[in-house]
Design an enzyme around this catalytic site. Structure first.
Site, PDB file in Angstrom:
ATOM      1  N   GLU A 171     -18.099   3.434   7.475  1.00 25.99           N
ATOM      2  CA  GLU A 171     -18.529   2.065   7.160  1.00 25.99           C
ATOM      3  C   GLU A 171     -19.758   2.875   6.640  1.00 25.99           C
ATOM      4  OE1 GLU A 171     -18.286  -1.395   9.099  1.00 25.99           O
ATOM      5  OE2 GLU A 171     -16.714  -1.879   9.465  1.00 25.99           O
ATOM      6  N   ASN A 215     -13.877   6.583   8.459  1.00 26.58           N
ATOM      7  CA  ASN A 215     -13.372   5.704   8.758  1.00 26.58           C
ATOM      8  C   ASN A 215     -14.148   4.184   7.786  1.00 26.58           C
ATOM      9  OD1 ASN A 215     -11.014   3.862  10.140  1.00 26.58           O
ATOM     10  ND2 ASN A 215     -13.074   2.408  10.922  1.00 26.58           N
ATOM     11  N   HIS A 254      -7.768  -3.859   6.753  1.00 29.45           N
ATOM     12  CA  HIS A 254      -8.629  -5.762   7.007  1.00 29.45           C
ATOM     13  C   HIS A 254      -8.166  -6.714   5.804  1.00 29.45           C
ATOM     14  CE1 HIS A 254     -10.601  -4.605  10.848  1.00 29.45           C
ATOM     15  NE2 HIS A 254     -11.117  -4.375  10.409  1.00 29.45           N
ATOM     16  N   GLU A 283      -7.280  -0.395  11.597  1.00 24.34           N
ATOM     17  CA  GLU A 283      -7.121  -1.231  11.948  1.00 24.34           C
ATOM     18  C   GLU A 283      -6.822  -2.532  11.144  1.00 24.34           C
ATOM     19  OE1 GLU A 283     -11.568  -1.692  12.034  1.00 24.34           O
ATOM     20  OE2 GLU A 283     -11.655   0.127  11.999  1.00 24.34           O
ATOM     21  N   ASP A 285      -4.981  -6.251  10.209  1.00 23.00           N
ATOM     22  CA  ASP A 285      -4.718  -7.033  10.679  1.00 23.00           C
ATOM     23  C   ASP A 285      -4.918  -8.710   8.630  1.00 23.00           C
ATOM     24  OD1 ASP A 285      -8.103  -7.529  10.090  1.00 23.00           O
ATOM     25  OD2 ASP A 285      -8.392  -7.940  12.105  1.00 23.00           O
TER      26      ASP A 285
HETATM   27  O1  G3I Z   1     -20.711  -8.397  25.065  1.00 20.87           O
HETATM   28  C1  G3I Z   1     -21.002  -9.625  24.691  1.00 20.87           C
HETATM   29  C2  G3I Z   1     -21.430 -10.432  25.588  1.00 20.87           C
HETATM   30  O2  G3I Z   1     -21.772  -9.903  26.597  1.00 20.87           O
HETATM   31  C3  G3I Z   1     -21.759 -12.088  24.945  1.00 20.87           C
HETATM   32  O3  G3I Z   1     -22.018 -12.639  25.979  1.00 20.87           O
HETATM   33  C4  G3I Z   1     -21.339 -12.014  23.477  1.00 20.87           C
HETATM   34  C5  G3I Z   1     -21.704 -13.279  22.821  1.00 20.87           C
HETATM   35  O4  G3I Z   1     -21.243 -13.212  21.647  1.00 20.87           O
HETATM   36  O5  G3I Z   1     -21.182 -11.180  23.119  1.00 20.87           O
HETATM   37  C6  G3I Z   1     -20.429 -10.158  23.156  1.00 20.87           C
HETATM   38  O6  G3I Z   1     -20.401  -8.971  22.544  1.00 20.87           O
HETATM   39  C7  G3I Z   1     -19.727  -8.878  21.228  1.00 20.87           C
HETATM   40  C8  G3I Z   1     -18.611  -8.069  21.752  1.00 20.87           C
HETATM   41  O7  G3I Z   1     -17.345  -8.105  20.255  1.00 20.87           O
HETATM   42  C9  G3I Z   1     -18.491  -7.410  22.484  1.00 20.87           C
HETATM   43  O8  G3I Z   1     -17.063  -8.792  22.385  1.00 20.87           O
HETATM   44  C10 G3I Z   1     -20.622  -9.110  20.025  1.00 20.87           C
HETATM   45  O9  G3I Z   1     -21.060  -9.939  19.766  1.00 20.87           O
HETATM   46  C11 G3I Z   1     -19.333  -8.923  18.920  1.00 20.87           C
HETATM   47  O10 G3I Z   1     -20.493  -9.224  17.573  1.00 20.87           O
HETATM   48  C12 G3I Z   1     -18.900  -7.977  18.376  1.00 20.87           C
HETATM   49  O11 G3I Z   1     -18.189  -8.226  17.811  1.00 20.87           O
HETATM   50  C13 G3I Z   1     -16.953  -6.833  17.524  1.00 20.87           C
HETATM   51  C14 G3I Z   1     -17.325  -5.774  15.808  1.00 20.87           C
HETATM   52  O12 G3I Z   1     -16.472  -4.908  15.692  1.00 20.87           O
HETATM   53  C15 G3I Z   1     -19.027  -5.753  15.509  1.00 20.87           C
HETATM   54  O13 G3I Z   1     -19.498  -5.703  14.234  1.00 20.87           O
HETATM   55  C16 G3I Z   1     -15.430  -7.077  18.348  1.00 20.87           C
HETATM   56  O14 G3I Z   1     -15.553  -7.042  18.783  1.00 20.87           O
HETATM   57  C17 G3I Z   1     -15.133  -5.834  16.814  1.00 20.87           C
HETATM   58  O15 G3I Z   1     -13.337  -5.694  17.549  1.00 20.87           O
HETATM   59  C18 G3I Z   1     -14.969  -5.131  16.351  1.00 20.87           C
HETATM   60  O16 G3I Z   1     -14.400  -3.754  15.096  1.00 20.87           O
HETATM   61  C19 G3I Z   1     -14.902  -3.277  13.892  1.00 20.87           C
HETATM   62  C20 G3I Z   1     -14.921  -2.053  14.272  1.00 20.87           C
HETATM   63  O17 G3I Z   1     -15.708  -2.103  15.278  1.00 20.87           O
HETATM   64  C21 G3I Z   1     -14.930  -1.266  12.842  1.00 20.87           C
HETATM   65  N1  G3I Z   1     -14.512  -1.866  11.805  1.00 20.87           N
HETATM   66  C22 G3I Z   1     -14.814  -3.794  11.468  1.00 20.87           C
HETATM   67  C23 G3I Z   1     -14.464  -4.310  13.424  1.00 20.87           C
HETATM   68  C24 G3I Z   1     -14.269  -5.839  13.264  1.00 20.87           C
HETATM   69  O18 G3I Z   1     -15.999  -6.364  13.038  1.00 20.87           O
END
Ligand code: G3I
Length: 385
Positions: A171, A215, A254, A283, A285
């Site tokens: 990105e 990516n 996406h 990715e 969806d």
């Molecule tokens: O691990 C913490 C947890 O301890 C806490 O209680 C909770 C409360 O919000 O947050 C948890 O962390 C989260 C993490 O995912 C793990 O679940 C974050 O808040 C959350 O922001 C994070 O989101 C991830 C996101 O990237 C961040 O930008 C998504 O799971 C993940 O699927 C997503 O993946 C990205 C790709 O890497 C790049 N392309 C876009 C894609 C979707 O955003």
């Protein structure tokens, strides 16, 4: 298995014909060949044409038997959703935590799957010690460059030989028209655009056999203008002319039913491929508006047709391009999807519902792959070199 109940008779017959071929081919990509997926699984149906079907995985969810069973049975490639990101692997400076990534690599080896590593250089999900050090001036730009070099070297070395494709850089392009490398990106603003080429060189030095990908999202016409694809295409052409070790372009995929399907997708993937690159949907969806984040029932009943339609069109775009070596969904169940947390009012974005029952998008993928086995160009697994 619940998904078998919904499996159409036509697809079942076609799959039965393919059983012999897929049983022989399904495991051949990683050389072990001991895991035998169900013959009607996505991975088995894709095997005859050498396409890997992948999913993002949350490693600790593998503790749930249904989740683990679908992950192993249906997919021939896995990507950690978060567990190889810098924030997770080095939460404290100098102290690594590879546990999530290691767990997924081990699962993949047991299930004859290849691993997409995600991601080495991204502005998001960086450790606090790094971003706060940069903002309070205790980490200079020279330090930052050295830290990035070390991060890439240490992570790629840790997983050396176990990663099929690395999303080296993630990105970096603006969503504007015209598009270009984002000058305000964390990495670009501190280290300049040359850091992208360096990241690929550092990754290649640490694991010369991994396929190295750039990516991004909306780089296969999803923006309507094709501006972002044009910018990435021009940039990667320059990188290749400079012999930067970049092997592939990943389009995240996406989609959202409210915008319609990007008609440029096949042509955009094809033009990256014509540069000699591999391509991948990394990715996938397709989100839509839903009643609530728990049940994720589409509010417009037409969305139940549009959602699988766009999934199918995206898979077909990949199938049509011989260099498209993997099609990865960003999680397979609506309950684990990132969408409801990021897009207010939207959901229903994956191929299984909130109870892990397969949705029409799953059945459409089965049918597409069954038909593809009879005519889509066969691709190398991409892990042959
Ligand atoms: O691990 C913490 C947890 O301890 C806490 O209680 C909770 C409360 O919000 O947050 C948890 O962390 C989260 C993490 O995912 C793990 O679940 C974050 O808040 C959350 O922001 C994070 O989101 C991830 C996101 O990237 C961040 O930008 C998504 O799971 C993940 O699927 C997503 O993946 C990205 C790709 O890497 C790049 N392309 C876009 C894609 C979707 O955003």
């Amino acid at each position: 298995m619940r998904h078998r109940r919904l499996f159409t008779i036509g697809a079942a017959l076609a799959a039965a014909i393919l059983v012999g071929a897929t049983a022989a081919l399904a495991g051949s990509g990683s050389g072990h060949g001991q895991f035998r997926p169900p013959p009607d699984s996505l991975r088995a149906l894709a095997a005859p044409i050498g396409l890997r079907i992948g999913t993002a995985v949350t490693p600790f969810e593998l503790d749930h038997p249904d989740y683990a069973q679908i992950t192993g049975d249906q997919f021939s490639s896995v990507t950690p959703g978060n567990e190889m990101k810098w924030q997770v692997v080095e939460p404290t400076r100098g102290t690594y935590d590879w546990s999530g990534g290691d767990r997924l690599v081990s699962f993949a080896q047991q299930h004859d799957q290849l691993v997409r590593g995600h991601t080495l250089v991204w502005h998001n999900q960086l450790p606090d010690w790094l971003t706060s050090g940069v903002s309070n001036g205790t980490i200079s730009n020279t330090d930052l460059r050295n830290l990035l070099h070390k991060h890439i070297t240490d992570e790629v070395t840790h997983f050396r030989g176990q990663i099929w494709q690395w999303d080296v850089a993630n990105e970096f392009f603006t969503d504007s028209n015209p598009s270009g490398i984002n000058p305000n990106d964390f990495w670009i603003s501190h280290l300049g655009t040359g850091v992208l080429a360096d990241a690929f060189r550092w990754a290649h030095a640490a694991d010369p056999h991994a396929l190295l990908f750039f990516n991004d999202y909306n780089i296969a016409g999803e923006d309507g203008s094709n501006a972002k694809s044009d910018a990435v295409y021009a940039w990667v052409k320059t990188m290749l002319a400079q012999h930067v070790p970049i092997d592939g372009i990943g389009d995240q995929g996406h989609l959202d039913t409210q915008y319609g399907f990007p008609t440029q997708m096949t042509a955009d993937l094809q033009r990256y491929a014509k540069l000699g690159l591999k391509v991948a949907i990394t990715e996938a969806d397709v989100r839509t508006f839903v009643n609530n984040a728990t049940d994720q029932v589409p509010t417009d009943h037409l969305a139940t047709f549009a959602q699988p339609y766009e999934f199918s069109k995206m898979l077909k775009a990949c199938l049509a391009v011989q260099s498209c070596i993997s099609f990865t969904v960003w999680g397979f169940g609506d309950a684990n999807s990132w969408i409801p947390g990021f897009f207010t009012g939207e959901g229903y974005a994956t191929i299984y519902d909130v109870n892990l029952n397969p949705k029409p998008a799953y059945m459409d993928m089965q049918e597409d792959l069954t038909l593809a086995a009879r005519g889509a160009p066969r691709r190398g697994f991409g892990d042959e070199h």
